[in-house]
Design a protein around this motif. Structure first.
Motif, PDB file in Angstrom:
ATOM      1  N   GLY A 152       0.938  -1.331   0.113  1.00  0.00           N
ATOM      2  CA  GLY A 152       0.125  -0.007   0.034  1.00  0.00           C
ATOM      3  C   GLY A 152       0.927   1.189  -0.178  1.00  0.00           C
ATOM      4  O   GLY A 152       0.525   2.454   0.206  1.00  0.00           O
ATOM      5  N   ALA A 153       2.179   1.120  -0.217  1.00  0.00           N
ATOM      6  CA  ALA A 153       2.952   2.164  -0.447  1.00  0.00           C
ATOM      7  C   ALA A 153       3.631   2.397  -1.809  1.00  0.00           C
ATOM      8  O   ALA A 153       3.295   1.671  -2.580  1.00  0.00           O
ATOM      9  CB  ALA A 153       4.101   2.150   0.612  1.00  0.00           C
ATOM     10  N   VAL A 154       4.445   3.662  -1.757  1.00  0.00           N
ATOM     11  CA  VAL A 154       4.938   3.880  -3.246  1.00  0.00           C
ATOM     12  C   VAL A 154       6.060   2.711  -3.374  1.00  0.00           C
ATOM     13  O   VAL A 154       6.759   2.541  -2.456  1.00  0.00           O
ATOM     14  CB  VAL A 154       5.610   5.326  -3.217  1.00  0.00           C
ATOM     15  CG1 VAL A 154       6.356   5.580  -4.235  1.00  0.00           C
ATOM     16  CG2 VAL A 154       4.649   6.296  -2.986  1.00  0.00           C
ATOM     17  N   ASP A 155       5.928   2.536  -4.692  1.00  0.00           N
ATOM     18  CA  ASP A 155       7.113   1.456  -5.381  1.00  0.00           C
ATOM     19  C   ASP A 155       8.377   2.235  -5.767  1.00  0.00           C
ATOM     20  O   ASP A 155       8.349   2.373  -6.989  1.00  0.00           O
ATOM     21  CB  ASP A 155       6.647   0.506  -6.053  1.00  0.00           C
ATOM     22  CG  ASP A 155       7.629  -0.276  -6.822  1.00  0.00           C
ATOM     23  OD1 ASP A 155       8.889  -0.425  -6.395  1.00  0.00           O
ATOM     24  OD2 ASP A 155       7.487  -1.205  -8.120  1.00  0.00           O
ATOM     25  N   PHE A 156       8.986   2.731  -4.786  1.00  0.00           N
ATOM     26  CA  PHE A 156       9.942   3.646  -5.306  1.00  0.00           C
ATOM     27  C   PHE A 156      11.243   3.200  -5.987  1.00  0.00           C
ATOM     28  O   PHE A 156      11.594   3.895  -6.919  1.00  0.00           O
ATOM     29  CB  PHE A 156      10.626   4.835  -4.042  1.00  0.00           C
ATOM     30  CG  PHE A 156      11.295   5.916  -4.509  1.00  0.00           C
ATOM     31  CD1 PHE A 156      10.697   6.883  -5.100  1.00  0.00           C
ATOM     32  CD2 PHE A 156      12.645   5.810  -4.256  1.00  0.00           C
ATOM     33  CE1 PHE A 156      11.807   7.951  -5.427  1.00  0.00           C
ATOM     34  CE2 PHE A 156      13.588   6.760  -4.590  1.00  0.00           C
ATOM     35  CZ  PHE A 156      12.959   8.002  -5.240  1.00  0.00           C
ATOM     36  N   ALA A 157      11.550   2.324  -5.763  1.00  0.00           N
ATOM     37  CA  ALA A 157      12.739   1.441  -6.492  1.00  0.00           C
ATOM     38  C   ALA A 157      12.143   1.320  -7.997  1.00  0.00           C
ATOM     39  O   ALA A 157      12.826   1.543  -8.818  1.00  0.00           O
ATOM     40  CB  ALA A 157      12.956   0.034  -5.775  1.00  0.00           C
ATOM     41  N   GLY A 158      10.732   0.590  -8.094  1.00  0.00           N
ATOM     42  CA  GLY A 158      10.339   0.555  -9.432  1.00  0.00           C
ATOM     43  C   GLY A 158      10.214   1.897 -10.266  1.00  0.00           C
ATOM     44  O   GLY A 158      10.699   1.957 -11.404  1.00  0.00           O
ATOM     45  N   MET A 159       9.916   2.667  -9.453  1.00  0.00           N
ATOM     46  CA  MET A 159       9.459   4.265 -10.070  1.00  0.00           C
ATOM     47  C   MET A 159      10.962   4.745 -10.783  1.00  0.00           C
ATOM     48  O   MET A 159      11.101   4.951 -11.763  1.00  0.00           O
ATOM     49  CB  MET A 159       9.029   5.102  -9.154  1.00  0.00           C
ATOM     50  CG  MET A 159       8.802   6.457  -9.702  1.00  0.00           C
ATOM     51  SD  MET A 159       8.335   7.663  -8.212  1.00  0.00           S
ATOM     52  CE  MET A 159       8.253   9.207  -9.269  1.00  0.00           C
ATOM     53  N   MET A 160      12.106   4.692  -9.943  1.00  0.00           N
ATOM     54  CA  MET A 160      13.265   5.114 -10.117  1.00  0.00           C
ATOM     55  C   MET A 160      13.814   4.571 -11.359  1.00  0.00           C
ATOM     56  O   MET A 160      14.496   4.738 -12.216  1.00  0.00           O
ATOM     57  CB  MET A 160      14.199   5.357  -9.145  1.00  0.00           C
ATOM     58  CG  MET A 160      13.773   6.163  -8.014  1.00  0.00           C
ATOM     59  SD  MET A 160      13.704   7.865  -8.630  1.00  0.00           S
ATOM     60  CE  MET A 160      15.527   8.190  -8.998  1.00  0.00           C
ATOM     61  N   GLU A 161      13.664   3.013 -11.339  1.00  0.00           N
ATOM     62  CA  GLU A 161      14.113   2.249 -12.355  1.00  0.00           C
ATOM     63  C   GLU A 161      13.513   2.707 -13.780  1.00  0.00           C
ATOM     64  O   GLU A 161      14.258   2.533 -14.833  1.00  0.00           O
ATOM     65  CB  GLU A 161      14.039   0.858 -12.173  1.00  0.00           C
ATOM     66  CG  GLU A 161      14.628  -0.019 -12.888  1.00  0.00           C
ATOM     67  CD  GLU A 161      14.253  -1.494 -12.733  1.00  0.00           C
ATOM     68  OE1 GLU A 161      14.463  -2.541 -13.769  1.00  0.00           O
ATOM     69  OE2 GLU A 161      14.039  -2.106 -11.403  1.00  0.00           O
ATOM     70  N   ASP A 162      12.252   2.966 -13.788  1.00  0.00           N
ATOM     71  CA  ASP A 162      11.584   3.126 -14.956  1.00  0.00           C
ATOM     72  C   ASP A 162      11.693   4.386 -15.500  1.00  0.00           C
ATOM     73  O   ASP A 162      11.918   4.711 -16.534  1.00  0.00           O
ATOM     74  CB  ASP A 162      10.004   3.131 -14.706  1.00  0.00           C
ATOM     75  CG  ASP A 162       9.456   1.810 -14.758  1.00  0.00           C
ATOM     76  OD1 ASP A 162      10.196   0.625 -14.805  1.00  0.00           O
ATOM     77  OD2 ASP A 162       8.389   1.462 -14.152  1.00  0.00           O
ATOM     78  N   LEU A 163      12.221   5.359 -14.590  1.00  0.00           N
ATOM     79  CA  LEU A 163      12.512   6.702 -15.020  1.00  0.00           C
ATOM     80  C   LEU A 163      13.957   6.720 -15.510  1.00  0.00           C
ATOM     81  O   LEU A 163      14.512   8.057 -16.059  1.00  0.00           O
ATOM     82  CB  LEU A 163      12.469   7.760 -13.887  1.00  0.00           C
ATOM     83  CG  LEU A 163      11.106   8.095 -13.408  1.00  0.00           C
ATOM     84  CD1 LEU A 163      11.134   9.324 -12.120  1.00  0.00           C
ATOM     85  CD2 LEU A 163      10.175   8.551 -14.349  1.00  0.00           C
TER      86      LEU A 163
END
Length: 394
Positions: A152-163
């Motif tokens: 229920g939180a931000v998937d920050f690792a996935g976000m940064m990988e996609d960016l």
């Protein structure tokens, strides 16, 4: 001509609203529509808005057009509210728009004018109208991971990988606070990492801030937007007054373009003003003038801030109550993320089938992706929702 038109997809929220109205059950609960409601199920007119409108009615002596960009005093007041002192006012181009949606649309149009091949990176999930407008304009969409359904939180690792896919000239669409539909927000340290990625790649941030004051407070909610505007060379900001001033039907919004050099700022202002002219000429003024009156009058502003804070704390209390009730009934803290989310919305992270069971078996209406409007709850319905969530196996 009309026979050649294509059938348009049904708006899921409008369809849900119709189904709710037709449902004869007296104990039904509407958690679908994205409008703030108090404990009585009413979207109230704020006290400061009523007071400002009364003064406006008494004193306004013309309904003549304002400028193509709107009233400069509105732009000044909103730049101060959203940006504080993060950037000098003379580095901010701005136009009034018909609501936050109008600001988003004008921002996308500006991107196309600057770069017909622009790619826009959008969180998965995001507000559906982001996708709808981008598709309509033919702008390429690239999604980046955002929400972790398990935690229920931000998937920050996935976000940064996609960016990592970002290229110079790309635009990254970010939610300033109270992410819609998830309710999960980046931390300030995470925002700083996003800024570093943007500046390293030459991508441009666009921030949609529609819920300032609904999360952790006016300044805390604006802090990420101010950080981005201060440290990125260029930033687009679409801001809405619908929620925090409660002026939904007045369609009051603003699009700001922040540039740290005079020449690009002047070009942005010229093009934004031209876009207004091409799309609707002069923007609506009533809501913008009411907002300006509130923000520039000490007594009205203080009363508005007090009522907005009561609204914010009320939604936070409902979040904590729902998370607590689910913990009590389930013996598990797996719904604790609901108390950590901010704003009107939370994403339960379940399947459309279970959302449909909530509607069919319990009269609880929410969007199929499991977005629910926390403001649609009250003290009576929190236990009902908690029991229903567990009864259908979420």
């Amino acid at each position: 001509m009309f026979n050649a038109l294509s059938q348009q997809p049904v708006d899921k929220i409008m369809q849900l609203m119709h189904m709710f109205r037709e449902d004869p059950r007296e104990d039904k609960i509407d958690l679908g529509v994205g409008v703030y409601k108090n404990a009585e199920g009413v979207t109230p007119v704020m006290r400061a808005v009523k007071a400002a409108e009364k003064t406006l009615w008494q004193e306004q002596d013309t309904k003549a057009y304002v400028g193509l960009a709107g009233d400069p005093a509105f732009a000044d007041a909103m730049a101060s509210l959203v940006l504080g002192d993060a950037v000098p006012r003379d580095r901010v181009a701005a136009v009034a728009t018909p609501g936050g949606t109008g600001a988003v649309r004008q921002a996308f149009e500006l991107m196309l004018m600057a770069n017909p091949g622009v790619r826009v990176f959008v969180s998965d999930p995001t507000w559906p109208n982001h996708i709808g407008i981008l598709n309509y304009l033919g702008i390429e969409i690239v999604t980046y991971r955002y929400f972790d359904g398990e935690t229920g939180a931000v998937d920050f690792a996935g976000m940064m990988e996609d960016l990592r896919q970002l290229r110079a000239g790309d635009v990254v669409l970010l939610h300033g606070c109270c992410h819609n539909p998830t309710g999960a927000n980046l931390t300030l340290p995470e925002w700083r990492q996003v800024i570093e990625r943007l500046n390293a790649t030459g991508a441009v941030p666009m921030i949609d801030i529609a819920y300032q004051g609904f999360g952790d407070g006016l300044d805390a909610d604006a802090a990420p937007t101010r950080l981005v505007a201060e440290f990125c060379p260029e930033t687009l900001i679409a801001a809405s007054c619908s929620k925090n001033f409660g002026v939904y039907r007045e369609r009051t919004g603003i699009l700001m373009a922040v540039a740290h050099e005079p020449a690009p700022k002047a070009l942005a202002q010229e093009n934004l003003t031209s876009l207004n002219r091409m799309n609707y000429s002069f923007p609506p003024d009533h809501g913008a003038r009411v907002v300006t009156m509130i923000l520039t009058d000490d007594a009205l502003r203080a009363d508005w801030m007090a009522e907005l804070e009561d609204t914010r704390l009320g939604m936070l209390r409902l979040r904590e109550a729902l998370a607590g009730e689910l913990q009590k009934l389930s013996g598990s803290d797996r719904f604790g993320f609901l108390a950590q989310h901010r704003g009107m919305f939370s994403l339960l992270g379940t399947t459309p089938d279970l959302v449909e069971r909530l509607r069919a078996e319990h009269g609880i209406y929410m969007i199929g992706d499991s977005r629910m409007n926390i403001a649609g709850l009250n003290d009576r319905t929190v236990p009902i929702l908690a029991r229903a969530i567990l009864a259908v196996g979420i």
